[in-house]
Design a protein around this motif. Structure first.
Motif, PDB file in Angstrom:
ATOM      1  N   SER A  76      -2.528  -0.159   1.002  1.00 60.01           N
ATOM      2  CA  SER A  76      -2.817   0.844  -0.022  1.00 60.01           C
ATOM      3  C   SER A  76      -2.988   0.175  -1.380  1.00 60.01           C
ATOM      4  O   SER A  76      -2.816  -1.028  -1.520  1.00 60.01           O
ATOM      5  CB  SER A  76      -1.714   1.896  -0.070  1.00 60.01           C
ATOM      6  OG  SER A  76      -0.487   1.280  -0.273  1.00 60.01           O
ATOM      7  N   ALA A  77      -3.324   0.999  -2.384  1.00 60.47           N
ATOM      8  CA  ALA A  77      -3.613   0.443  -3.712  1.00 60.47           C
ATOM      9  C   ALA A  77      -2.366  -0.205  -4.306  1.00 60.47           C
ATOM     10  O   ALA A  77      -1.259   0.266  -4.077  1.00 60.47           O
ATOM     11  CB  ALA A  77      -4.082   1.559  -4.630  1.00 60.47           C
ATOM     12  N   ARG A  80       0.481   1.905  -5.955  1.00 61.82           N
ATOM     13  CA  ARG A  80       1.310   2.737  -5.106  1.00 61.82           C
ATOM     14  C   ARG A  80       2.105   1.897  -4.123  1.00 61.82           C
ATOM     15  O   ARG A  80       3.183   2.273  -3.712  1.00 61.82           O
ATOM     16  CB  ARG A  80       0.440   3.731  -4.363  1.00 61.82           C
ATOM     17  CG  ARG A  80      -0.182   4.730  -5.324  1.00 61.82           C
ATOM     18  CD  ARG A  80      -0.979   5.757  -4.584  1.00 61.82           C
ATOM     19  NE  ARG A  80      -0.146   6.402  -3.580  1.00 61.82           N
ATOM     20  CZ  ARG A  80      -0.596   6.725  -2.367  1.00 61.82           C
ATOM     21  NH1 ARG A  80      -1.822   6.446  -2.039  1.00 61.82           N
ATOM     22  NH2 ARG A  80       0.196   7.324  -1.515  1.00 61.82           N
ATOM     23  N   SER A  81       1.555   0.759  -3.739  1.00 66.40           N
ATOM     24  CA  SER A  81       2.225  -0.009  -2.700  1.00 66.40           C
ATOM     25  C   SER A  81       3.562  -0.536  -3.187  1.00 66.40           C
ATOM     26  O   SER A  81       4.491  -0.681  -2.405  1.00 66.40           O
ATOM     27  CB  SER A  81       1.343  -1.149  -2.222  1.00 66.40           C
ATOM     28  OG  SER A  81       1.212  -2.088  -3.228  1.00 66.40           O
ATOM     29  N   ARG A 363      -5.579   9.036   7.925  1.00 64.26           N
ATOM     30  CA  ARG A 363      -5.414   8.306   6.677  1.00 64.26           C
ATOM     31  C   ARG A 363      -4.534   7.075   6.902  1.00 64.26           C
ATOM     32  O   ARG A 363      -4.815   5.998   6.464  1.00 64.26           O
ATOM     33  CB  ARG A 363      -4.751   9.234   5.660  1.00 64.26           C
ATOM     34  CG  ARG A 363      -5.388   9.186   4.325  1.00 64.26           C
ATOM     35  CD  ARG A 363      -4.990  10.374   3.507  1.00 64.26           C
ATOM     36  NE  ARG A 363      -5.799  11.527   3.819  1.00 64.26           N
ATOM     37  CZ  ARG A 363      -5.398  12.764   3.617  1.00 64.26           C
ATOM     38  NH1 ARG A 363      -4.215  13.006   3.135  1.00 64.26           N
ATOM     39  NH2 ARG A 363      -6.178  13.770   3.911  1.00 64.26           N
ATOM     40  N   ARG A 367      -5.076   3.076   6.462  1.00 65.09           N
ATOM     41  CA  ARG A 367      -4.193   2.249   5.659  1.00 65.09           C
ATOM     42  C   ARG A 367      -3.759   1.050   6.452  1.00 65.09           C
ATOM     43  O   ARG A 367      -3.741  -0.070   5.966  1.00 65.09           O
ATOM     44  CB  ARG A 367      -2.981   3.069   5.249  1.00 65.09           C
ATOM     45  CG  ARG A 367      -3.336   4.080   4.218  1.00 65.09           C
ATOM     46  CD  ARG A 367      -2.217   4.203   3.238  1.00 65.09           C
ATOM     47  NE  ARG A 367      -2.606   5.196   2.273  1.00 65.09           N
ATOM     48  CZ  ARG A 367      -1.934   6.310   2.069  1.00 65.09           C
ATOM     49  NH1 ARG A 367      -0.841   6.550   2.751  1.00 65.09           N
ATOM     50  NH2 ARG A 367      -2.338   7.162   1.187  1.00 65.09           N
ATOM     51  N   ASP A 408      -7.408   3.432  -4.042  1.00 62.56           N
ATOM     52  CA  ASP A 408      -6.946   3.720  -2.693  1.00 62.56           C
ATOM     53  C   ASP A 408      -8.173   3.696  -1.769  1.00 62.56           C
ATOM     54  O   ASP A 408      -9.087   4.514  -1.904  1.00 62.56           O
ATOM     55  CB  ASP A 408      -6.291   5.111  -2.702  1.00 62.56           C
ATOM     56  CG  ASP A 408      -5.787   5.509  -1.329  1.00 62.56           C
ATOM     57  OD1 ASP A 408      -6.507   5.268  -0.343  1.00 62.56           O
ATOM     58  OD2 ASP A 408      -4.689   6.074  -1.255  1.00 62.56           O
ATOM     59  N   LYS A 411      -9.127   6.959   0.187  1.00 63.17           N
ATOM     60  CA  LYS A 411      -9.728   8.015  -0.646  1.00 63.17           C
ATOM     61  C   LYS A 411     -11.113   7.579  -1.129  1.00 63.17           C
ATOM     62  O   LYS A 411     -12.039   8.384  -1.208  1.00 63.17           O
ATOM     63  CB  LYS A 411      -8.816   8.299  -1.844  1.00 63.17           C
ATOM     64  CG  LYS A 411      -7.557   9.058  -1.466  1.00 63.17           C
ATOM     65  CD  LYS A 411      -7.019   9.812  -2.691  1.00 63.17           C
ATOM     66  CE  LYS A 411      -5.950  10.808  -2.278  1.00 63.17           C
ATOM     67  NZ  LYS A 411      -4.676  10.188  -1.966  1.00 63.17           N
ATOM     68  N   THR A 522      -6.203   9.773  -8.656  1.00 60.08           N
ATOM     69  CA  THR A 522      -5.561   8.457  -8.487  1.00 60.08           C
ATOM     70  C   THR A 522      -5.922   7.489  -9.619  1.00 60.08           C
ATOM     71  O   THR A 522      -5.290   6.448  -9.761  1.00 60.08           O
ATOM     72  CB  THR A 522      -5.947   7.799  -7.141  1.00 60.08           C
ATOM     73  OG1 THR A 522      -7.338   7.448  -7.178  1.00 60.08           O
ATOM     74  CG2 THR A 522      -5.663   8.703  -5.966  1.00 60.08           C
TER      75      THR A 522
END
Ligand SMILES: CC1=C(/C=C/C(C)=C/C=C/C(C)=C/C=O)C(C)(C)CCC1
Ligand SMILES: [Fe+2]
Length: 524
Positions: A76-77, A80-81, A363, A367, A408, A411, A522
């Protein structure tokens, strides 16, 4: 042609690194077969087949669990990770502490639970490895899990009581007598039945090598003293397969693996695993030292009656429980990704971007992103069978981008697909409007269609470029898309009852507007 070269040549159809899975898959059976032969040829091997091989095997295998916390960062981005990684570490520490407490409070039930978990962890690990290697999940996964995970745990306990009972009592006092001979026999029969049924299935499916591997697994645990067999299995079989899968899961390794190179990914893994491994080792050593000291060791009366071995094992189990939970979840996602929801086209359905019913699972699959090209393989295979529309290449292309992407990926891919769908629908709707007899009533619709098509197509192209990413441009374009899609969606909806093309176009505009808003959220 080398396996690697073959793979490069058909990169769209084979995931990068399946050669690695195949190669590593042989190491376990080879080591166990070697140990079995060695032990049959040199019976004196028993003298050095004590606890040392078990510890050596565990030490070699330790790094396979050392990068669990990095998996979110691969999928993930970055922004966020970090949160996910911190959350995961906290959950890891909490579960580990609870497991240790349980081991010290109720050792026998705790050990029983841990052994069951170990069977499931080894079994699901093998099933997931095979599913990834072959691109398909087994028909009876529960039986396969028992057949592959059972032998390393159940055979030693049932067939080697003389060696294993002192070990059982050392890690959980009273366990040896609690595991009654009749119970051991019943569990052994269940596992052997699972092995036979699974083996016959493999034979019918003409998977000779897998039948041989299963036979070697059973033979080794029947013939070789448990600490040696378990040590060899843990290092060369379970951990090796798991590490191979991890290397493929790390997006940074794609190019190397696709080109048949292992050096870069191996060094990268070593760098990632070294600190957590050293920390775990140091922690265990400190524990041995502290718990062996006279003030808290076995000589002391009171609550600290546990042996050093018991405490160390409890900590090992404490680390294994969250590890198994993390891996199991990822395995389950992978398996679901490989099989997909029954009767549906995974990834994308015509006209609606990402399939909402594929939802969270889909999703997560993206990921975890085993390999973008594998996505293509799986989807293409399913499309052949189920006449689904051609899958999108957006996610596979994102996965092959050599550097990190500041958005992300899931997305982003969904939005690019929705934008492309919308641009196409708007263009076609404008064209259809021009052919309607009542074209004069549709001039505004044509105009909004064409504006929306141009804005969406441009945005899809800009969002497909990541080098020198500028968040301001992306944000501004996405906001323009939201406005254009809303206007076009409203206008088309007004004609939806009279014109099918307007109804379809309105749906595409709404889906695109939603996707753009989600992506905007995001980066705002
Ligand atoms: C106590 C004990 C055993 C050891 C089990 C261990 C050490 C399991 C470790 C599992 C891990 C670390 C999994 C992580 O991936 C044996 C040898 C089955 C024999 C029976 C008694
Ligand atoms: Fe593991």
């Amino acid at each position: 042609m080398t396996p690697a070269a073959r793979q490069v040549g058909q990169s769209v159809h084979r995931p990068p690194g399946d050669w690695l899975l195949r190669r590593v898959g042989h190491s376990g059976p080879i080591v166990l077969a070697g140990l079995a032969c060695l032990y049959l040829l040199i019976p004196t091997a028993e003298t050095w087949a004590g606890t040392v091989p078990l510890l050596v095997g565990l030490l070699i295998g330790l790094p396979h669990g050392a990068v669990d916390h990095l998996v979110p960062a691969w999928i993930s981005a970055p922004a966020r990770s970090l949160r996910i990684t911190v959350g995961l570490l906290l959950a890891y520490a909490g579960t580990a502490a609870a497991t240790v407490a349980l081991f010290l409070w109720a050792p026998v039930p705790a050990l029983t639970g841990f052994l069951i978990l170990t069977v499931l962890h080894f079994g699901t690990g093998d099933v997931a490895y095979r599913a990834e290697r072959d691109g398909q999940a087994p028909v009876r996964p529960v039986l396969a899990v028992l057949a592959h995970g059972g032998p390393p745990v159940v055979l030693p306990i049932a067939l080697w009581p003389g060696t294993v009972d002192p070990l059982l009592d050392a890690v959980a006092p009273g366990a040896a007598s609690a595991f009654a001979p009749a119970g051991r026999l019943i569990v052994l029969c269940v596992v052997l039945l699972a092995v036979v049924v699974t083996g016959l299935r493999e034979l019918t499916a003409r998977r000779g090598a897998d039948v041989a591997a299963l036979a070697i697994l059973v033979a080794a645990f029947a013939l070789v003293p448990p600490p040696l067999a378990f040590g060899g299995y843990f290092a060369a079989w379970h951990s090796a397969r798991h590490v191979a899968r991890l290397l493929r899961a790390d997006p940074a390794n794609r190019h190397h693996l696709a080109a048949g190179r292992l050096g870069g990914p191996a060094r990268r893994f070593a760098r990632q695993a070294i600190l957590p491994t050293i920390a775990a080792l140091a922690g265990l050593l400190v524990l041995v030292h502290v718990s062996a000291s006279p003030t808290v060791g076995p000589a002391t009366a009171g609550p600290s009656q546990e042996t050093p071995f018991q405490l160390v094992f409890a900590v090992l189990a404490g680390l294994t429980v969250p590890h198994a939970a993390v891996v199991n979840r990822l395995d389950a996602r992978m398996a679901a990704r490989i099989t997909g929801p029954v009767g549906r086209c995974p990834i994308r359905r015509a006209g609606s971007g990402y399939d909402p019913e594929w939802g969270e699972r889909g999703r997560s699959h993206h990921r975890f992103a085993l390999a973008a090209a594998e996505e293509m393989t799986t989807v293409t295979a399913r499309n052949d069978r189920e006449e689904c529309p051609m899958p999108s290449t957006t996610m596979p292309m994102l996965e092959t981008y050599p550097k990190s992407i500041n958005l992300d990926r899931t997305k982003l891919a969904a939005t690019i697909d929705a934008l492309d769908d919308c641009a196409q629908a708007c263009t076609a709707c404008a064209d259809a409007c021009l052919s309607e007899d009542m074209v004069a009533e549709l001039t505004k619709c044509v105009r909004t269609n064409l504006d929306c098509a141009d804005i969406c197509a441009t945005t899809a192209r800009v969002l497909s470029r990541h080098t020198g990413y500028d968040a301001n441009i992306s944000r501004t374009l996405l906001e323009a898309c939201v406005t254009a899609c809303k206007a076009c969606g409203d206008e088309c909806a007004a004609h939806a009852d009279k014109h099918q093309h307007c109804r379809i176009c309105a749906d595409a505009c709404r889906a695109c507007e939603r996707a753009c808003r989600e992506l905007l959220a995001t980066i705002a």
